[in-house]
Scaffold this active site. Structure first.
Site, mmCIF file in Angstrom:
data_model
loop_
_atom_site.group_PDB
_atom_site.id
_atom_site.type_symbol
_atom_site.label_atom_id
_atom_site.label_comp_id
_atom_site.label_asym_id
_atom_site.label_seq_id
_atom_site.Cartn_x
_atom_site.Cartn_y
_atom_site.Cartn_z
ATOM 1 N N SER A 175 5.374 3.329 -1.507
ATOM 2 C CA SER A 175 4.208 3.669 -1.413
ATOM 3 C C SER A 175 3.336 2.268 -1.324
ATOM 4 C CB SER A 175 3.690 4.484 -2.574
ATOM 5 O OG SER A 175 2.378 4.580 -2.680
ATOM 6 N N LEU A 176 2.445 2.471 -0.580
ATOM 7 C CA LEU A 176 1.266 1.274 -0.649
ATOM 8 C C LEU A 176 0.497 1.163 -1.963
ATOM 9 C CD1 LEU A 176 -0.092 1.056 2.996
ATOM 10 C CD2 LEU A 176 1.711 -0.057 1.994
ATOM 11 N N ASN A 177 0.472 2.155 -2.626
ATOM 12 C CA ASN A 177 0.022 2.297 -4.147
ATOM 13 C C ASN A 177 0.549 1.266 -4.905
ATOM 14 O OD1 ASN A 177 -2.311 4.267 -3.538
ATOM 15 N ND2 ASN A 177 -0.681 5.718 -3.730
ATOM 16 N N ARG A 214 1.264 -1.879 -4.980
ATOM 17 C CA ARG A 214 0.755 -2.938 -4.906
ATOM 18 C C ARG A 214 -0.215 -3.178 -6.005
ATOM 19 N NH1 ARG A 214 -0.986 -6.528 -0.703
ATOM 20 N NH2 ARG A 214 -0.861 -5.123 0.878
ATOM 21 N N ARG A 235 -14.519 -7.717 6.311
ATOM 22 C CA ARG A 235 -14.494 -6.449 7.276
ATOM 23 C C ARG A 235 -15.957 -6.072 7.013
ATOM 24 N NH1 ARG A 235 -10.931 -9.186 9.193
ATOM 25 N NH2 ARG A 235 -8.978 -8.276 9.637
ATOM 26 N N PHE A 255 -0.523 6.273 4.850
ATOM 27 C CA PHE A 255 0.610 5.055 4.492
ATOM 28 C C PHE A 255 -0.486 3.889 4.842
ATOM 29 C CE2 PHE A 255 3.815 1.868 4.537
ATOM 30 C CZ PHE A 255 4.742 2.531 3.433
ATOM 31 N N CYS A 258 -4.389 1.940 3.970
ATOM 32 C CA CYS A 258 -6.022 2.299 3.399
ATOM 33 C C CYS A 258 -6.028 1.753 1.966
ATOM 34 C CB CYS A 258 -6.615 3.377 3.561
ATOM 35 S SG CYS A 258 -6.574 3.945 5.415
ATOM 36 N N ASP A 287 -6.123 -1.137 0.445
ATOM 37 C CA ASP A 287 -7.210 -2.149 0.124
ATOM 38 C C ASP A 287 -8.622 -1.923 0.327
ATOM 39 O OD1 ASP A 287 -6.763 -1.645 2.708
ATOM 40 O OD2 ASP A 287 -6.889 -3.785 3.447
#
Length: 739
Positions: free
Chosen positions: A552-554, A556, A602, A658, A660, A662
């Site tokens: 999971s990117l969470n 991080r 961004r 999977f 977003c 950030d």
């Protein structure tokens, strides 16, 4: 021929065109090489007039002082490993070096470097005496600083000794309720003992105890005698940095008698004969630190256990020093050399030590300039020779036109006769040069395979020499130096998230970033696959791999109590940039610890919100997001926000796409912070995306990637408010690092 016509003819000549083309080509090479390797952003200018005169490049080095603690004198660790905190500001936890020429200069004592540190401890107060090289007189004086918090912060009190000759090595000690100092003053050809009249600032000369130009001397009371150790490099047959003598006396003030074996050492300069600080005793054993001056002066410290110390015999054996060798090269404050140690026992039974260090060897400034300009000169000579070989350059100089007074001088021009002699000699040299080079013209034919090969080799050599010259003249010593905040240095934890398919990339990543000055630890968040053993990595700092239960990117932003520093740098494993870029970002975060400080701006705008890249943001003149995959943040503040109950829906969206994670962090900062501005941009001199070379990038399809992120923006804005309310312009800071 008129001057204008002569100039036009010169410009159209083959020689001028060849020289101009070569200059343009090499100039472009220099610009490209400098852009890739040399930071275009200078450090901020000093704010005070006093600091403008200090910390100048010095041929003797850039020495500074670090603090160490240990449970024994053989287990010393730098202060950053003890996690010393005084308050919750971004200046903490403190890291070495704790005393520098910059801190001395800012206190009003201009200094090019500080070295040879000695401690004097009164209850819980530490006094640090050191050599400081005056930026104006370029002479060594003795300065003192005081710490009331066990060495975390230091207050510079002033200069305690300023003689007409050079002073260093301020060996300070107490005896019979008196405090003495015995600095090196070998330039005066004697050894002097000073006594404190009003400690620590006022001292008086007690006695010249020896009429010898001893270097780096110390005095100890051991087994009923006073022993004096020092080096006399002026004596007949003495090997510089390899000679050591011992003297003894029954009284502190002498008279002194020479040891029967003097010199007790007269050997190779790398073997530690020259003293390197205060001797100490541990468990009844006496130890003497000595200097290894093999590769350069003061390259490292060696420690010796004194087995026998008697009037007619001396014996010592080398033992491990008890502190780790610096692994970061010139990026470390003591990465090139460290040559002085003072270790003492505290009332708490803990041991404290001060050590000086330098990131460059002696004479580095002169050496770099010599190599750099020699490389430039060799490149110019090769360009001229290649032009001669191609017949593009001819050495036919019109001396009859430029030397206009070749006629016989009259009485008025008698004072110019020596000019005629010089011109005649110059004409003779040019004539011989023409005779020598004329047979060489046209020897290289570009229309042949051999000629093209020769030209290609010459081109490669010239470009290489030009890059070497640029590196040594303009590239400095290559160190990615840290920036201090309120006189303090600190460190951060580097966090990266990866999985098994990117292992090759991770090895390169760890090897590079672990050498950066302010990185204390690297934490690898392992999302998928079999994790590697940490021994497979070449890391200069501790490396920890945290294996996650699910991909999971969470992950991080998982809360991790084992992170010791306040700051973390979340940096994707496929981003490569210079250590100096990293240090710049850390500097800006320490100025604004309540913000996300990153390298990729961004912008989100429109209704519904659309995700836009940096190029678009620059066209619009501002940004309102910073990618958290390359950003500094306060991990306690950021990670706790991310894992709050209110953020669960947002985390579910991250898992669904999977993507977003950030963007979600930006929303949390923008709508939960009391600060009006929540993000800061730092422009890197260059950055490389290594995933482009491997095909394992998550966002290979840019258009699809941007569409997903735009959908995330729409959902997050419904949940957490409008992110596009504020937009921050580029170039708004005075440091110029956000252009």
């Amino acid at each position: 021929m008129s001057p204008g016509r002569r100039w036009r003819r010169c410009v159209r000549s083959a020689g001028f065109l060849f020289a101009a083309s070569a200059a343009l080509l090499l100039g472009s090479t220099v610009a490209l090489f400098a852009w890739l390797t040399v930071s275009p952003f200078p450090k901020p200018l000093p704010l005070s007039p006093s600091s403008a005169s200090g910390c100048r490049p010095d041929g003797e080095g850039s020495w500074s002082v670090g603090l160490f603690y240990g449970d024994s004198p053989f287990s010393l660790k730098p202060i950053e490993f003890w996690n010393v905190w005084d308050n919750e500001t971004a200046a903490w936890p403190v890291a070495n070096p704790v005393v520098t020429c910059a801190s001395a200069t800012d206190a009003g004592f201009p200094s090019n470097f500080v070295a040879d540190p000695f401690l004097y401890i009164q209850e819980d107060i530490l006094y640090l005496f050191f050599e400081t090289k005056n930026s104006v007189t370029l002479q060594g004086d003795i300065g003192v600083a005081r710490s009331k918090d066990k060495g975390a912060t230091w207050h510079h009190l002033g200069i305690v000794l300023d003689e007409e000759w050079h002073l260093s090595y301020p060996y300070v000690f107490s005896y019979q309720d008196q405090i003495y100092m015995m600095p090196e003053g070998s330039e005066k050809a004697d050894l002097r003992l000073y006594r404190a009249v009003n400690f620590p600032l006022r001292w008086t000369l007690e006695k010249v105890i020896l009429k010898k130009p001893l270097v780096d001397s110390f005095l100890i009371n051991h087994q009923g005698y006073f022993w004096l150790f020092g080096s006399d490099f002026s004596s007949v047959g003495a090997k510089k940095n390899g000679e050591l003598e011992i003297w003894y006396s029954s009284s502190l003030l002498g008279p002194w008698k020479p040891h029967k074996q003097n010199p007790v050492h007269n050997m190779d300069k790398s073997l530690g004969a020259r003293n390197a600080g205060r001797p100490f005793t541990s468990k009844g054993e006496l130890y003497r630190p000595g200097q290894d001056c093999g590769g350069t002066y003061g390259q490292r410290i060696r420690l010796f256990n004194v087995k026998v110390l008697a009037k007619d015999e001396y014996e010592e054996v080398e033992v491990p020093l008890g502190s780790d060798e610096p692994q970061k090269g010139s990026n470390a404050w003591n990465g090139a050399r460290y040559h002085h140690l003072d270790v003492q026992r505290l009332t708490s039974d803990q041991w404290v030590a001060v050590m000086d260090g330098d990131r460059v060897p002696s004479g580095d400034v002169v050496r770099r300039l010599l190599i750099g300009y020699s490389a430039f000169g060799a490149a110019i000579v090769l360009v001229i020779l290649s032009g001669v070989f191609l017949s593009a350059i001819k050495c036919n100089l019109p001396l009859s036109q430029c030397l206009h007074f070749s006629r016989k001088p009259n009485d008025v021009l008698r004072s110019q006769e020596h000019h005629l002699q010089h011109c005649s000699l110059f004409r003779w040299l040019c004539s011989h040069l023409n005779n020598m080079t004329s047979p060489l013209g046209g020897r290289i034919r570009p229309n042949t395979c051999t000629g093209q090969s020769i030209l290609a080799i010459i081109f490669v050599v010239v470009v290489s020499l030009t890059c070497i010259g640029t590196h040594y003249v303009y590239g400095g010593n290559g160190a990615g130096e840290a920036y201090s905040l309120k006189g303090h240095y600190s460190q951060f934890t580097l966090v990266t998230m990866t999985y098994d398919a990117r292992l090759w990339n991770l090895k390169m990543y760890v090897k590079h970033y672990s050498r950066c000055t302010s990185i204390q630890e690297i934490l690898v968040v392992w999302n998928k696959g079999q994790p590697p053993n940490v021994t497979r990595f070449d890391s200069a700092v501790p490396l920890r791999i945290r294996v996650e239960k699910r991909n999971s990117l969470n992950n991080r932003f998982n809360v991790d109590p084992s992170i010791k520093t306040r700051a973390v740098l979340e940096l994707d494993d496929d981003i490569m940039m210079t250590c100096d870029n990293i240090e710049r970002g850390f500097k800006i975060w320490r100025d604004h610890p309540d913000r996300i400080v990153g390298f990729y701006p961004r912008v989100a705008e429109g209704k519904p919100l659309r995700y836009r890249d940096e190029k678009y943001a620059r066209k619009q003149g501002g940004y309102n997001m910073i990618l958290a995959g390359a950003a500094f943040m306060d991990h306690k503040l950021a990670f706790e926000r991310y894992w709050s109950n209110d953020t669960k829906i947002g985390r579910d969206i991250v898992d669904k796409f999977f993507n977003c994670e950030d963007l979600l962090m930006n929303f949390l900062y923008a709508n939960a912070s009391s600060s009006r501005k929540t993000i800061e941009y730092v422009k890197p001199s260059w950055a490389l995306d290594t995933s482009k070379f491997s095909g394992v990038a998550i966002s290979r399809n840019t258009q699809e990637h941007y569409q997903v992120r735009s959908e995330c923006l729409a959902r997050f804005s419904e949940l957490y408010g409008d992110l596009a309310a504020n937009k921050w312009s580029f170039g708004s800071r005075k440091d110029g690092w956000d252009v």
